[in-house]
Design a protein around this motif. Structure first.
Motif, PDB file in Angstrom:
ATOM      1  N   LEU A   1      -2.630  10.354   2.890  1.00  0.00           N
ATOM      2  CA  LEU A   1      -3.076  10.766   1.064  1.00  0.00           C
ATOM      3  C   LEU A   1      -2.424  10.398   0.084  1.00  0.00           C
ATOM      4  O   LEU A   1      -2.743  10.029  -0.398  1.00  0.00           O
ATOM      5  CB  LEU A   1      -3.810  11.657   1.088  1.00  0.00           C
ATOM      6  N   ALA A   2      -0.876  10.495   0.393  1.00  0.00           N
ATOM      7  CA  ALA A   2       0.189   9.777  -1.297  1.00  0.00           C
ATOM      8  C   ALA A   2       0.057   8.612  -0.811  1.00  0.00           C
ATOM      9  O   ALA A   2       0.249   7.793  -1.790  1.00  0.00           O
ATOM     10  CB  ALA A   2       1.605   9.963  -0.851  1.00  0.00           C
ATOM     11  N   ALA A   3      -0.103   7.612   0.483  1.00  0.00           N
ATOM     12  CA  ALA A   3      -0.092   6.252   0.793  1.00  0.00           C
ATOM     13  C   ALA A   3      -1.019   5.699  -0.032  1.00  0.00           C
ATOM     14  O   ALA A   3      -1.019   4.613  -0.584  1.00  0.00           O
ATOM     15  CB  ALA A   3       0.190   6.189   2.249  1.00  0.00           C
ATOM     16  N   ILE A   4      -2.274   6.469   0.239  1.00  0.00           N
ATOM     17  CA  ILE A   4      -3.960   5.406  -0.087  1.00  0.00           C
ATOM     18  C   ILE A   4      -3.833   5.728  -1.676  1.00  0.00           C
ATOM     19  O   ILE A   4      -4.338   4.673  -2.013  1.00  0.00           O
ATOM     20  CB  ILE A   4      -5.167   6.514   0.436  1.00  0.00           C
ATOM     21  N   SER A   5      -3.295   7.010  -2.484  1.00  0.00           N
ATOM     22  CA  SER A   5      -3.311   6.709  -3.719  1.00  0.00           C
ATOM     23  C   SER A   5      -1.569   6.581  -4.030  1.00  0.00           C
ATOM     24  O   SER A   5      -2.032   6.212  -5.514  1.00  0.00           O
ATOM     25  CB  SER A   5      -3.012   8.189  -4.189  1.00  0.00           C
ATOM     26  N   ASP A   6      -1.034   5.832  -3.733  1.00  0.00           N
ATOM     27  CA  ASP A   6       0.216   5.046  -4.411  1.00  0.00           C
ATOM     28  C   ASP A   6      -0.393   3.517  -4.640  1.00  0.00           C
ATOM     29  O   ASP A   6      -0.659   2.492  -3.598  1.00  0.00           O
ATOM     30  CB  ASP A   6       1.172   5.116  -2.911  1.00  0.00           C
ATOM     31  N   PRO A   7      -0.158   2.908  -5.853  1.00  0.00           N
ATOM     32  CA  PRO A   7      -0.418   1.806  -5.818  1.00  0.00           C
ATOM     33  C   PRO A   7       0.041   0.539  -6.018  1.00  0.00           C
ATOM     34  O   PRO A   7       0.183  -0.327  -5.283  1.00  0.00           O
ATOM     35  CB  PRO A   7      -0.287   1.534  -7.540  1.00  0.00           C
ATOM     36  N   GLU A   8       1.441   1.278  -4.947  1.00  0.00           N
ATOM     37  CA  GLU A   8       2.475  -0.166  -4.222  1.00  0.00           C
ATOM     38  C   GLU A   8       2.431  -0.355  -2.841  1.00  0.00           C
ATOM     39  O   GLU A   8       2.521  -0.929  -2.473  1.00  0.00           O
ATOM     40  CB  GLU A   8       3.618   0.731  -4.315  1.00  0.00           C
ATOM     41  N   VAL A   9       0.849   0.459  -2.394  1.00  0.00           N
ATOM     42  CA  VAL A   9       0.549   0.462  -0.911  1.00  0.00           C
ATOM     43  C   VAL A   9      -0.327  -0.433  -0.649  1.00  0.00           C
ATOM     44  O   VAL A   9      -1.469  -0.334  -1.226  1.00  0.00           O
ATOM     45  CB  VAL A   9       0.684   2.058  -0.258  1.00  0.00           C
ATOM     46  N   ARG A  10      -0.366  -1.405  -0.174  1.00  0.00           N
ATOM     47  CA  ARG A  10      -2.117  -2.489   0.385  1.00  0.00           C
ATOM     48  C   ARG A  10      -2.243  -1.792   1.526  1.00  0.00           C
ATOM     49  O   ARG A  10      -3.066  -2.425   1.551  1.00  0.00           O
ATOM     50  CB  ARG A  10      -0.982  -3.305   0.221  1.00  0.00           C
ATOM     51  N   ALA A  11      -1.499  -1.646   2.359  1.00  0.00           N
ATOM     52  CA  ALA A  11      -1.680  -1.296   4.045  1.00  0.00           C
ATOM     53  C   ALA A  11      -0.823  -0.233   4.299  1.00  0.00           C
ATOM     54  O   ALA A  11       0.133   0.177   4.170  1.00  0.00           O
ATOM     55  CB  ALA A  11      -2.275  -2.181   4.669  1.00  0.00           C
TER      56      ALA A  11
END
Length: 271
Positions: free
Chosen positions: A88-98
């Motif tokens: 969930l943190a990765a989903i909301s992280d703008p740096e994360v594309r995938a």
């Protein structure tokens, strides 16, 4: 109490989505034996607070070792809540594309597994989610992998073991030899069912089997939904495991690639 015995005690006498070889290791640990593959150790590192690595905009969430209902992670075990928080943190992280679920696990507890699987499935469409197996994704680990958009397995890696197992540990003979007698005083005829101090009765076994069947059906239906397969086909695997290309052929994985090649394929797709 040693870490192997403590984990074995935690996982005994409860439903598991775990490949059979690891169940045998649990039983060995409960007998006081600790084979090398079951050598637990280590501690949660402070650099795991973010709960995922980030390479070229791809969050890498490790799903390693025995899986359990909890919010911690070690090299030999990973908690479902730990995975969910990272996802969930990765989903909301703008740096994360995938997002990559980096999986090498024989499975683990049923408790908490399917709630996590549903969370991953619900996140489809927000960002690409790939399950890249560094080796195996069996049982509960396969349930998690099946929720991803894409599953990549190496040639020597495995998928499957879509089933549930329950290990009843009977200490009664050992206790008799030691001169120990346990008396249960209960309210409710079924209160002490499945306890390790008595042999498992026929009636208790039938009730536990019904529970296992219900959980197994949930497993089958979840994988069928996630992989767009018929429940009949998934049930027909009868908890078998499939090596490399065989998993792709039956529909449990999408491609056979080494982990580094799979990661590069994801980067190429992202552009």
């Amino acid at each position: 109490m040693s870490a192997p015995f403590e984990m074995a005690r935690r996982l005994s006498n409860r439903p598991l989505a775990l490949v059979q070889s690891e169940v045998d290791l649990l039983a060995a640990a409960l007998r006081g034996q600790t084979p090398a593959p079951f050598a637990f150790g280590g501690s949660a590192a402070s650099d795991r607070e973010r709960r995922y690595g980030l390479i070229d905009g791809v969050a890498i969430i490790p799903v390693k070792g025995i899986l359990f209902q909890g919010s911690w992670s070690w090299p030999w075990a990973t908690g479902y809540e730990w995975i969910r928080t990272g996802l969930l943190a990765a989903i909301s992280d703008p740096e994360v594309r995938a997002i990559v679920l980096d999986i090498d696990s024989p499975g683990g507890e049923v408790a908490g597994c399917f709630d996590l699987v549903d969370t991953i499935y619900a996140c489809r469409g927000t960002k690409p989610i790939w399950a890249i197996l560094s080796e195996h994704a069996y049982s509960a680990a396969y349930a998690i992998a099946s929720a991803a958009d894409c599953i990549i397995v190496p040639r020597t890696g495995g998928t499957g073991s879509i089933g549930v197992i329950w290990m009843h540990v009977d200490w009664s003979q050992a206790m008799d030899k030691a001169g120990v007698k346990v008396t249960f005083i209960t309210y409710g005829d079924h209160k002490a069912e499945g306890n390790p101090c008595e042999p498992l009765s026929k009636e208790a076994r039938e009730r536990f089997q019904a529970d296992i069947d219900t959980m197994g059906d949930l497993f089958v239906e979840t994988v069928a939904r996630n992989r767009n397969l018929s429940a009949t086909k998934v049930r027909g695997t009868q908890a078998a495991t499939y090596l490399g290309e065989r998993g792709v052929t039956i529909g449990l994985a999408d491609a056979v690639m080494a982990p580094d090649a799979a990661f590069q394929a994801l980067l190429d797709q992202l552009g």
